[in-house]
Design a protein around this motif. Structure first.
Motif, PDB file in Angstrom:
ATOM      1  N   ARG A 136      11.635  32.474 -13.462  1.00 43.05           N
ATOM      2  CA  ARG A 136      12.601  33.496 -13.040  1.00 43.05           C
ATOM      3  C   ARG A 136      12.482  34.732 -13.920  1.00 43.05           C
ATOM      4  O   ARG A 136      12.529  34.632 -15.153  1.00 43.05           O
ATOM      5  CB  ARG A 136      14.025  32.947 -13.122  1.00 43.05           C
ATOM      6  CG  ARG A 136      15.106  33.970 -12.719  1.00 43.05           C
ATOM      7  CD  ARG A 136      16.499  33.368 -12.828  1.00 43.05           C
ATOM      8  NE  ARG A 136      16.665  32.313 -11.842  1.00 43.05           N
ATOM      9  CZ  ARG A 136      17.049  32.519 -10.582  1.00 43.05           C
ATOM     10  NH1 ARG A 136      17.289  33.757 -10.165  1.00 43.05           N
ATOM     11  NH2 ARG A 136      17.190  31.499  -9.759  1.00 43.05           N
ATOM     12  N   LEU A 181      10.100  32.359  -5.697  1.00 39.95           N
ATOM     13  CA  LEU A 181      11.407  32.722  -6.241  1.00 39.95           C
ATOM     14  C   LEU A 181      11.482  34.232  -6.467  1.00 39.95           C
ATOM     15  O   LEU A 181      12.504  34.866  -6.161  1.00 39.95           O
ATOM     16  CB  LEU A 181      11.666  31.975  -7.546  1.00 39.95           C
ATOM     17  CG  LEU A 181      12.913  32.388  -8.338  1.00 39.95           C
ATOM     18  CD1 LEU A 181      14.175  32.118  -7.524  1.00 39.95           C
ATOM     19  CD2 LEU A 181      12.964  31.653  -9.676  1.00 39.95           C
ATOM     20  N   THR A 182      10.427  34.806  -7.017  1.00 36.91           N
ATOM     21  CA  THR A 182      10.401  36.243  -7.267  1.00 36.91           C
ATOM     22  C   THR A 182      10.541  37.023  -5.969  1.00 36.91           C
ATOM     23  O   THR A 182      11.287  38.010  -5.900  1.00 36.91           O
ATOM     24  CB  THR A 182       9.090  36.634  -7.975  1.00 36.91           C
ATOM     25  OG1 THR A 182       8.948  35.858  -9.168  1.00 36.91           O
ATOM     26  CG2 THR A 182       9.092  38.104  -8.354  1.00 36.91           C
TER      27      THR A 182
END
Length: 307
Positions: A97, A120-121
């Motif tokens: 993250r 996630l990014t």
């Protein structure tokens, strides 16, 4: 090489480069102060500085390899790897993250593959754009890479939203106020067409005009590759969008002029043409949902192809 050596001397053993003055994401719209005349962006300058220290060393290594300087290539690649590692160690969690939740920070993370969790990014970046109503908040650092990064990560639809937005901040907001050049600030003129009260206000500035690169590389599809000097071979891969409807243009490469035009007809059928200059070759690639006729698949020599 001299520039990277200079940074390395200043950086020393304690990352002093991060503490020097940097313009960072200049004139971004996401600084916590919220002031209309704010010049600094919300992405910490030290993060940007360290990322580009690593990226600059990587460019020197690449140039050294092209020149056949093996020792220099090895040295600067090792330096780049070490600095990218430092960026990940300082600014990313163990799960990948990014600890800086701004559009520019996440765009840099995708551009330079900084996160161990790319999905996630991408989700974090999409959430920021959703919160902003698909409005950009980037400055001089984030803007040039914004649309290309979005397209490279399956978000071309969002890139088109940003390009075609007629409200502040955006390029068509400027056009509707009579602009024939791209401004330095997103609010160089107010909604009534008057010069804003902010200082340092150019009406002809490059940084935000860099969107034209995305138009050539993605909307038109001229994919230049360092593997083919002089653009003797191109991959022509336009991003087709109903939001734009049609596009056409040419690229005067060192090896000759390439041309592309596409248009979506009312029933969704695609009209397409491409011209490859003498002595050059190209491959035409279309996005999912559109097909290249069998006769025009593979490597094409000079000529005009249309359907």
């Amino acid at each position: 090489k001299a520039w990277v050596d200079y940074i390395q001397r200043l950086d020393g053993e304690d990352h002093a480069w991060r503490r020097h003055f940097h313009f960072g994401d200049w004139l971004a719209l996401d600084h916590p102060s919220g002031k209309v005349d704010e010049v600094r962006g919300g992405t910490p300058e030290e993060y940007i500085a360290n990322v580009y220290y690593a990226a600059s060393a990587q460019l020197v290594a690449k140039a050294a390899r092209v020149l056949g300087w093996a020792d220099e290539a090895g040295h600067y690649q090792a330096l780049a790897d070490a600095q990218f590692h430092e960026v990940r160690r300082e600014y990313f969690s163990q799960t990948g993250r990014c600890c800086i939740n701004t559009q520019t920070a996440l765009l840099l993370a995708l551009q330079y593959k900084l996160s161990s969790n790319e999905e996630l990014t991408k989700q974090m970046l999409q959430q920021l754009f959703e919160v902003s109503g698909h409005k950009l908040r980037t400055g001089f650092t984030g803007m040039p890479i914004m649309a290309p990064v979005l397209s490279e990560h399956g978000m071309s639809d969002l890139a088109y939203d940003l390009l075609l937005n007629e409200e502040f901040p955006g390029w068509l907001y400027e056009v509707k106020l009579g602009a024939t050049t791209v401004w330095e600030r997103w609010n160089s003129l107010d909604e009534n067409g008057n010069i804003s009260s902010t200082g340092m206000n150019s009406l002809n500035h490059y940084a935000y005009g860099s969107i034209v690169e995305w138009i050539f590389r993605y909307a038109l599809g001229f994919r230049v590759s360092a593997a083919h000097p002089g653009s003797r071979h191109l991959v022509i891969a336009p991003v087709i969008s109903e939001k734009l409807g049609k596009a056409g243009g040419f690229y005067d490469a060192p090896a000759g002029r390439y041309e592309v035009a596409w248009e979506l007809e009312p029933e969704g059928k695609l009209r397409f043409s491409a011209t490859v200059p003498f002595g050059c070759t190209a491959e035409i690639q279309l996005p999912e949902g559109y097909s290249v006729p069998t006769a025009y698949q593979g490597v094409l020599s000079a000529g005009t192809y249309a359907w």
